[in-house]
Design an enzyme around this catalytic site. Structure first.
Site, PDB file in Angstrom:
ATOM      1  N   GLY A  66     -83.660  14.358  15.493  1.00 44.91           N
ATOM      2  CA  GLY A  66     -82.306  14.153  14.975  1.00 44.91           C
ATOM      3  C   GLY A  66     -81.209  14.925  15.672  1.00 44.91           C
ATOM      4  N   GLU A 120     -80.220  22.198  13.928  1.00 47.16           N
ATOM      5  CA  GLU A 120     -80.825  21.125  13.135  1.00 47.16           C
ATOM      6  C   GLU A 120     -79.746  20.104  12.790  1.00 47.16           C
ATOM      7  OE1 GLU A 120     -83.028  19.311  12.367  1.00 47.16           O
ATOM      8  OE2 GLU A 120     -83.980  19.603  10.425  1.00 47.16           O
ATOM      9  N   GLU A 124     -81.257  19.852   4.016  1.00 48.02           N
ATOM     10  CA  GLU A 124     -81.308  19.237   2.687  1.00 48.02           C
ATOM     11  C   GLU A 124     -82.075  20.172   1.750  1.00 48.02           C
ATOM     12  OE1 GLU A 124     -83.416  15.534   2.137  1.00 48.02           O
ATOM     13  OE2 GLU A 124     -81.852  14.820   0.802  1.00 48.02           O
ATOM     14  N   LYS A 152     -76.154  19.315   3.402  1.00 45.72           N
ATOM     15  CA  LYS A 152     -76.110  18.423   2.233  1.00 45.72           C
ATOM     16  C   LYS A 152     -76.049  19.258   0.966  1.00 45.72           C
ATOM     17  CE  LYS A 152     -78.480  14.287   2.480  1.00 45.72           C
ATOM     18  NZ  LYS A 152     -79.525  13.295   2.173  1.00 45.72           N
ATOM     19  N   PHE A 173     -77.242   9.555   1.577  1.00 44.22           N
ATOM     20  CA  PHE A 173     -78.105   9.359   2.733  1.00 44.22           C
ATOM     21  C   PHE A 173     -77.249   8.930   3.909  1.00 44.22           C
ATOM     22  CE2 PHE A 173     -81.125   7.703   5.627  1.00 44.22           C
ATOM     23  CZ  PHE A 173     -82.197   8.551   5.466  1.00 44.22           C
ATOM     24  N   ARG A 186     -79.917   5.915  14.984  1.00 40.03           N
ATOM     25  CA  ARG A 186     -79.634   7.194  15.649  1.00 40.03           C
ATOM     26  C   ARG A 186     -78.530   7.060  16.682  1.00 40.03           C
ATOM     27  NH1 ARG A 186     -83.681  10.865  14.267  1.00 40.03           N
ATOM     28  NH2 ARG A 186     -85.792  10.062  14.159  1.00 40.03           N
TER      29      ARG A 186
HETATM   30  P1  IMP Z   1     -85.160  19.169   4.547  1.00 40.37           P
HETATM   31  O1  IMP Z   1     -86.406  19.580   5.259  1.00 40.37           O
HETATM   32  O2  IMP Z   1     -85.399  18.661   3.162  1.00 40.37           O
HETATM   33  O3  IMP Z   1     -84.057  20.212   4.583  1.00 40.37           O
HETATM   34  O4  IMP Z   1     -84.603  17.884   5.262  1.00 40.37           O
HETATM   35  C1  IMP Z   1     -84.152  17.936   6.537  1.00 40.37           C
HETATM   36  C2  IMP Z   1     -84.704  16.789   7.352  1.00 40.37           C
HETATM   37  O5  IMP Z   1     -84.738  15.575   6.609  1.00 40.37           O
HETATM   38  C3  IMP Z   1     -83.760  16.590   8.486  1.00 40.37           C
HETATM   39  O6  IMP Z   1     -84.366  17.119   9.662  1.00 40.37           O
HETATM   40  C4  IMP Z   1     -83.606  15.114   8.596  1.00 40.37           C
HETATM   41  O7  IMP Z   1     -84.505  14.646   9.572  1.00 40.37           O
HETATM   42  C5  IMP Z   1     -84.045  14.563   7.273  1.00 40.37           C
HETATM   43  N1  IMP Z   1     -82.905  14.142   6.410  1.00 40.37           N
HETATM   44  C6  IMP Z   1     -82.469  14.751   5.291  1.00 40.37           C
HETATM   45  N2  IMP Z   1     -81.426  14.088   4.766  1.00 40.37           N
HETATM   46  C7  IMP Z   1     -81.190  13.038   5.577  1.00 40.37           C
HETATM   47  C8  IMP Z   1     -80.196  11.975   5.579  1.00 40.37           C
HETATM   48  O8  IMP Z   1     -79.306  11.867   4.717  1.00 40.37           O
HETATM   49  N3  IMP Z   1     -80.291  11.090   6.598  1.00 40.37           N
HETATM   50  C9  IMP Z   1     -81.249  11.167   7.581  1.00 40.37           C
HETATM   51  N4  IMP Z   1     -82.169  12.138   7.627  1.00 40.37           N
HETATM   52  C10 IMP Z   1     -82.138  13.064   6.626  1.00 40.37           C
HETATM   53 MG    MG Z   2     -85.224  16.111  11.122  1.00 37.73          MG
END
Ligand code: IMP
Ligand code: MG
Length: 295
Positions: A66, A120, A124, A152, A173, A186
């Site tokens: 990403g 990153e 989230e 987020k 999202f 992407r």
């Molecule tokens: P976390 O591990 O829950 O903090 O989520 C982070 C990962 O989830 C990021 O590296 C993204 O790849 C993916 N992600 C989280 N939210 C979104 C979104 O709204 N769109 C696309 N990818 C997301």
């Molecule tokens: Mg990711």
């Protein structure tokens, strides 16, 4: 020509091919942050980071996939010596994901006594960054900071925070500028909200006939998910040939109270657990289950 000029360069001209115009690209993706806003913010971040790390031995570590576009733009706004590395970690599934991280590429740089900036795309729950930060720390860097393009605004499940943030966003999202839904989107040069409301109608009227190009999916929410959504059944119209991952994206943005559980939810079509790449067909019944303890 001056070769020792270290002033940050002007922001690159925004890249906006007509085919990716937010107004005509895809009616499910609504513009949230424009190319211009991204470039302006990335340029400001590059300036801040340059001021902080100028003269230091800096390694920037991007989390694949990403961060591809963000990294490319950010480092071009950092006129200083630096090196790059990447780690491959993915956590985001279709709702089938167990929440376990999948490491696809290890670190290759030596980090001991060097200054590390982890980059990153989006923070989230914090699971991905928490794991990467722990891994980097185990290599004894001189310093460690985190830079995220998007933060987020959801409750964090892991104790990690960003030192540098591009934009704060709500619990939506988002896709584009490196962020994907099931591997797609992407390459959009802007950030958009994936909004199913134009491509999918939420309804409970089973008698309605779907429009051309749309299929009707019967949803069932089980156990705690039933309490969270306030219903055990619902219906959605989605585009034909949609995958489980796309449906899950729509479900989690329609019933955002489920979004926090996407890493541990199980999804079944009929009586069989589904893969995120499975293609749905008209009339499928798709069940969303919370994790079951014990049994
Ligand atoms: P976390 O591990 O829950 O903090 O989520 C982070 C990962 O989830 C990021 O590296 C993204 O790849 C993916 N992600 C989280 N939210 C979104 C979104 O709204 N769109 C696309 N990818 C997301
Ligand atoms: Mg990711």
């Amino acid at each position: 020509m001056q070769t020792d000029d270290i002033n940050p360069p002007p922001p690159p001209a925004p890249f906006r091919p007509d085919a990716r115009d937010p107004m005509n690209f895809d009616d499910r993706v609504k513009l949230m942050i424009s190319c211009e806003e991204i470039q302006e913010r990335v340029h400001a971040l590059g300036g801040e980071l340059t001021a902080r790390y100028q003269g230091k031995d800096l390694v920037i570590i991007g989390i694949l996939n990403g961060t591809l576009l963000f990294m490319a733009d950010l480092i071009r706004c950092m006129p200083m010596d630096l090196t790059l590395d990447f780690v491959g970690v993915s956590s985001y599934g279709s709702g089938m994901a167990s929440g376990k991280l999948n490491w696809t590429k290890p670190l290759t740089s030596s980090l001991a006594d060097r200054h590390v900036l982890v980059v990153e795309d989006i923070l989230e729950t914090g699971q991905t960054l928490d794991a990467v930060v722990k891994e980097v720390r185990s290599h004894s860097p001189a310093s460690l900071s985190v830079c995220v393009l998007l933060n987020k605004n959801v409750p964090r499940k892991y104790p990690v925070r960003a030192d540098y943030t591009g934009f704060e966003i709500g619990n939506e999202f988002v896709v584009g500028y490196g962020l994907d839904l099931d591997g797609q989107y992407r390459n959009l040069p802007f950030i958009g909200v994936f909004n199913p409301s134009d491509g999918a109608a939420v309804g409970t009227e089973a008698s309605q006939v779907p429009m051309d190009g749309l299929i009707r999916i019967h949803l069932q929410f089980w156990s705690h998910f039933k309490d969270l959504t306030g219903t055990d059944k619902a219906e959605l119209e989605i585009r034909e040939n949609s995958t489980i991952a796309e449906l899950a994206g729509i479900v989690y943005s329609t019933w955002s109270q489920l979004a926090d559980h996407r890493h541990c939810a199980l999804i079944a079509v009929g009586n069989n657990y589904a893969l995120e790449t499975d293609i749905l067909k008209d009339g499928d019944t798709v069940s969303f289950f919370p994790p079951v303890q014990g049994g």
